[in-house]
Design an enzyme around this catalytic site. Structure first.
Site, PDB file in Angstrom:
ATOM      1  CG  HIS A   1      27.539 -14.197 -43.244  1.00 23.97           C
ATOM      2  ND1 HIS A   1      28.269 -14.618 -42.164  1.00 23.97           N
ATOM      3  CD2 HIS A   1      27.698 -12.860 -43.331  1.00 23.97           C
ATOM      4  CE1 HIS A   1      28.870 -13.565 -41.611  1.00 23.97           C
ATOM      5  NE2 HIS A   1      28.536 -12.489 -42.294  1.00 23.97           N
TER       6      HIS A   1
HETATM    7  S1  FES Z   1      27.074 -17.897 -42.014  1.00 25.08           S
HETATM    8 FE1  FES Z   1      28.647 -16.449 -41.683  1.00 25.08          FE
HETATM    9  S2  FES Z   1      29.004 -16.765 -39.606  1.00 25.08           S
HETATM   10 FE2  FES Z   1      27.475 -18.210 -39.940  1.00 25.08          FE
END
Ligand code: FES
Lengths: 689, 247
Positions: free
Chosen positions: B212
């Protein structure tokens, strides 16, 4: 489950739910308001006991499946790591393994009760047939469960039982191949048995629901065998039957706990602590005790197809029981002849069980045939005949009358039957051990600090035994299931973690591959397991004249000997479980320079008084003075043997002390609780009389 | 008190002492029980008066026969405080205690077993093969551990940032071992939802999580993205200049 309920909840939330899903009403009408005959005796509590046992088997089974690996090379090891490493794994495994036996014991009592009181008669035929279906499913489940630990008995039991299907004409072989998923029993077989063993209990639970439904439609039978006529004949299920069942269950739990905590291997077979070996069949293949009567029937018929047919018919005949016994009177209590023949039939079944564990030779075969005939004659000749010729005694007018007539107190027959069944049960259980009968001298019983309900390992003895193992035995024998960290476990030799780590660092452990792709040696760590003396089985055999020195981790549980009648009966009460250490120590002491006159043993073998067959490939391993002890214990073979046997008992069951300690706590609790239940039950029932 | 008890007589005359003890004990739980019976809407005047009567005489009041064959359920017998209530409470309590105690093994078995715990023992890692600007990934307790030999530039960057401006303020010094400032040892598990960040990626010369988009700097501190915290530093120490022990 018995029609619409008049249950009216007052709580608005419950009301709301009830209008949409009348589940509370269902529970209320089935398990609270449900009228149950007021003259039920304790044989009727076995229905509740069975429900609890089924639930317990499912719960413990689901948990064991979380830790078990259904793979041929890992199954045995994974069961060992359950009992050694998983928190309370030993407890859960004992519960599940003894639980299966208890389940069958309860189901047999339940079935005999139905037989005695005519619970299969109109209008309860379907109820009875559902019961037979449950029993068949239980047998299949129990069989497949027994295969999962993948020991010798698992493997060969699976071989023998699946081969039963090869008796089927034309299709037999293909069916067996289909069952195996291969050309022999192997990993695919284990995998599917695991899957089915997980599935079938839920099928059983489903059929049990039908069974209970049918029961609640037809109503319970009762010892008098007359249907309830007025309100006075019944009491509501709750609290009366509930509390009585709960008391019955707590008594049964006491019995169950005896096996879990004190006699976990009494009903098992020592051979199942030897990993499955497709190349060697154990001397006597004996199924679990609950299959023995049918096994005896199978063996008593000298034709493969006929034997298999007879065995399955022995169960299927039960389905037709309602139509074979057409007598109008239900309860054998009022059938003087049927009652006597019932008890003869019980004895026939017990004796068949006894024969099932005996070697199929000589008198046993003949007796087996006679008893097989008796078994079928009871159903096919006797019961139909009795229904025609017997004059029953007059029945009581109603259940209430029956209760009044009995208040004189006639519980003596009940007690005597309990005792009789207990003796019969131990006879069958013990006969499993008889199967290993040899005309050989039994190892002498020694005094062990760890025997009995309060037994504890002698730490000094464990430490000395470890030293003997390290300096002598380990030259040939591995100790695969013991890690160095175990030496610091509570209930073990009592070393500290630092001592165990130091002990480990003396060993060279193969590790790798490293970054260059090579294996390398490094000093041992606590988490490492004792390294094996030989890199593989072939090397071990080559160095030992063709014989494989067995792994010693489980040897004290994997070796046993016959105790003989009546000793095995007392063993149950005295908690005698020390065949293994007695045997190990006897072997170490049993070498003789020269075989007795008239006995010759092959070249390269050694005479041992206690080894089955007397000819052993292992030379006398210990001699006086070979190992010196720091604690001043005598450096004699007798001392070595005692210490090594103690040590090997610990390696076979590292949590024995925890088992016995928890067992004591559980027993104190259960006895108190059962006492409380008894008085509670009496208080509750005081209202009903 | 004319209950017929065909099985055995619990209320045999010889048990008077027993009864007193039980009754005394019972009175101690009585306070807690009376509001219960009121809540159940069954404590009519009759039963209240019986409590009084009971308290005065210590005798056992008639409990069941007045109801004929209508059944007093165990739950609602609170309107007849007698030693049977005590018995029921004691039995129920014992069942509850036993049930809870039985539950424990069934729950405890889910925890890591002894071999798993033993396998989680400390490990030693040799640092000599890791050149400046490189990193290796080792596993400890099943978790990936990044060991990064940072360049001077990376260290300087990490130390140049004003700590107060960070989402999870921590100095670089607090995240490395004194005297071994170029070595960053962090658990390579994104503090967002557990993915493994890629080293030497992202805008901060540190780690970039592909799941993410969280970005960590050359000290493993969160700088951008949804992750709430810095990459965790596992317990470790230098056993020599070129060897660490993790765990
Ligand atoms: S940014 Fe969501 S798990 Fe690493």
């Amino acid at each position: 489950m018995s029609g619409p309920s008049d249950f009216q909840p007052t709580n608005p939330v419950l009301k709301w739910i009830e209008r949409r899903l009348p589940i509370l009403g269902l529970v209320h009408s089935s398990f609270v308001a449900y009228p149950t005959p007021r003259n039920l005796n304790y044989w009727w509590t076995f229905g509740a006991i069975l429900s609890i046992m089924l639930a317990l088997q499912i719960v413990t089974g689901v948990i064991l499946a979380m830790h078990y690996t259904p793979e041929a090379t890992m199954a045995f090891k994974s069961v060992e790591s359950i009992v050694r490493d998983v928190n309370y794994g030993w407890l859960l495994r004992n519960m599940h393994a003894s639980g299966a036996s208890m389940f069958f014991l309860a189901v047999y009592i339940h079935m005999f009760r139905g037989l005695y009181y005519g619970s299969y008669k109109e209008p309860r035929e379907i109820l009875w047939i559902l019961g037979v279906i449950i029993y068949l499913l239980m047998m299949a489940t129990g069989f497949m469960g027994y295969v999962l630990p993948w020991g010798q008995m698992s493997f060969w039991g699976a071989t023998v039982i699946t081969n039963l299907f090869s008796a089927i004409p034309y299709f037999g072989e293909s069916i067996v191949t289909l069952l195996w998923g291969g050309y022999s029993i192997g990993n695919p077989t284990l995998n599917r048995f695991f899957s089915l063993h997980y599935l079938l209990p839920f099928v059983i639970a489903g059929v049990v629901l039908l069974h209970v439904w049918a029961l609640h439609v037809a109503g319970q039978n009762n010892p008098a065998g007359v249907e309830p006529k007025t309100e006075k004949d019944t009491v509501p299920f709750t609290p009366y039957a509930t509390i009585k069942d709960a008391f019955g269950v707590s008594c049964f739990m006491l019995f169950f706990a005896w096996f879990i905590f004190y006699m976990p291997n009494y009903l098992g077979d020592a051979d199942n602590y030897i990993p499955a070996n497709p190349g060697v069949t154990p001397a006597h293949i004996v199924p679990e005790w609950y299959y023995l009567p049918f096994y005896a029937i199978l063996r008593s018929i000298p034709n493969k197809l006929a034997g298999v047919t007879a065995m399955f018919s022995a169960i299927l005949v039960l389905v037709f029981l309602p139509w074979l016994d057409t007598a109008k009177t239900r309860s054998s209590r009022y059938r003087p002849l049927a009652k006597q023949f019932f008890w003869i039939f019980v004895v026939v079944c017990v004796l068949l069980g006894y024969l099932g564990a005996q070697p199929p030779e000589g008198i046993y075969v003949i007796a087996g045939r006679v008893l097989t005939f008796c078994y079928f004659a009871y159903f096919l000749i006797l019961l139909p005949l009795l229904s025609r010729v017997e004059t029953p005694r007059p029945l009581p007018n109603s259940i209430a009358d029956d209760v009044l007539a009995k208040t004189g107190g006639k519980s003596a027959p009940m007690v005597s039957t309990v005792i009789m069944l207990a003796v019969a049960g131990t006879l069958v259980a013990g006969s499993v051990q008889n199967a290993r009968a040899e005309e050989q001298e039994a190892p002498p019983s020694q005094k062990w600090s760890f025997s009995g309900p309060l037994g504890k390992f002698d730490r000094g003895s464990l430490q000395r035994g470890l030293k003997v193992y390290k300096e002598v035995c380990s030259a040939c024998h591995s100790l695969d299931y013991i890690a160095f960290r175990n030496l610091a476990d509570p209930g073990g030799p009592g070393y500290s973690e630092a001592q165990a780590a130091a002990f480990a660092s003396d060993y060279k452990i193969k590790d790798g591959p490293n970054d260059q792709g090579e294996m390398f040696d490094r000093p041992g760590r606590s988490a490492d397991y004792f390294p094996a003396a030989f890199p593989n089985e072939q090397a071990a055999r080559a160095a030992n004249g063709g014989a494989l020195p067995p792994d010693l981790s489980l040897i004290a549980k994997a070796r046993s000997y016959e105790r003989g009648f009546p000793r095995f009966v007392f063993d149950f009460f005295t908690q005698f479980q020390e065949q293994g250490p007695n045997y190990v120590s006897a072997i170490l002491l049993g070498f003789e320079e020269k075989p007795p006159a008239g006995v010759t043993i092959p070249e390269g073998s050694y005479y041992n008084k206690y080894f089955p067959g007397h000819s052993m490939k292992m030379p006398k391993p210990l001699s006086d003075g070979q190992v010196t002890f720091d604690d001043g214990s005598p450096a004699t073979v007798a001392q070595y043997a005692h210490d090594v046997a103690t040590f090997l008992m610990w390696t076979a069951e590292p949590h024995m002390e925890a088992r016995k300690r928890l067992g004591l706590q559980v027993f104190v609790f259960l006895i108190l609780f059962t006492g409380l239940m008894y008085f509670t039950k009496k208080k509750v029932w005081a209202d009903a009389h | 008190m004319h209950l017929c008890e065909p099985i055995a007589g619990l209320r045999s005359p010889g048990k008077g002492a027993n009864r007193t003890i039980l009754d005394c004990l019972f009175r101690t739980v009585l306070a807690g029980r009376s509001d219960l019976s009121a809540a159940a809407g069954i404590a009519g005047a009759g039963s209240l008066s019986r409590v009084t009567f009971h308290g005065v005489t210590g005798a056992v009041p008639p409990a069941a026969d007045e109801k004929g064959l209508g059944i007093v359920t165990t739950a609602s017998s609170a309107d007849h405080p007698t030693r049977r209530d005590f018995l029921f409470v004691a039995t129920g309590a014992a069942a509850a205690v036993g049930g809870v105690a039985t539950l424990w093994p069934f729950i405890s078995q889910m925890n890591p077993d002894a071999s798993t715990i033993a396998a989680g023992a400390p490990i030693e890692v040799d640092l000599t093969p890791i050149a400046q600007g490189q990193d290796i990934k080792v596993f400890w307790r099943g978790k990936p551990i990044y060991i990064m030999n940072r360049t001077k530039k990376q260290v300087d960057e990490a130390r140049a940032v004003p700590v107060a401006s960070l989402p999870d303020p921590a100095t670089d010094q607090s995240r490395v071992k004194e005297g071994h400032d170029q070595w960053l040892v962090v658990i390579g598990i994104c503090t967002h939802l557990g993915c493994i960040p890629i080293a030497h990626e992202g805008n901060y010369d540190g780690f970039f999580c592909p799941c993410h988009g969280s970005q960590y700097d050359s000290s493993g501190r969160i700088r951008q993205g949804p992750a709430p915290a810095n990459l965790a530093v596992p317990p470790y120490q230098f056993v020599s200049d070129s060897k660490i022990q993790i765990g």
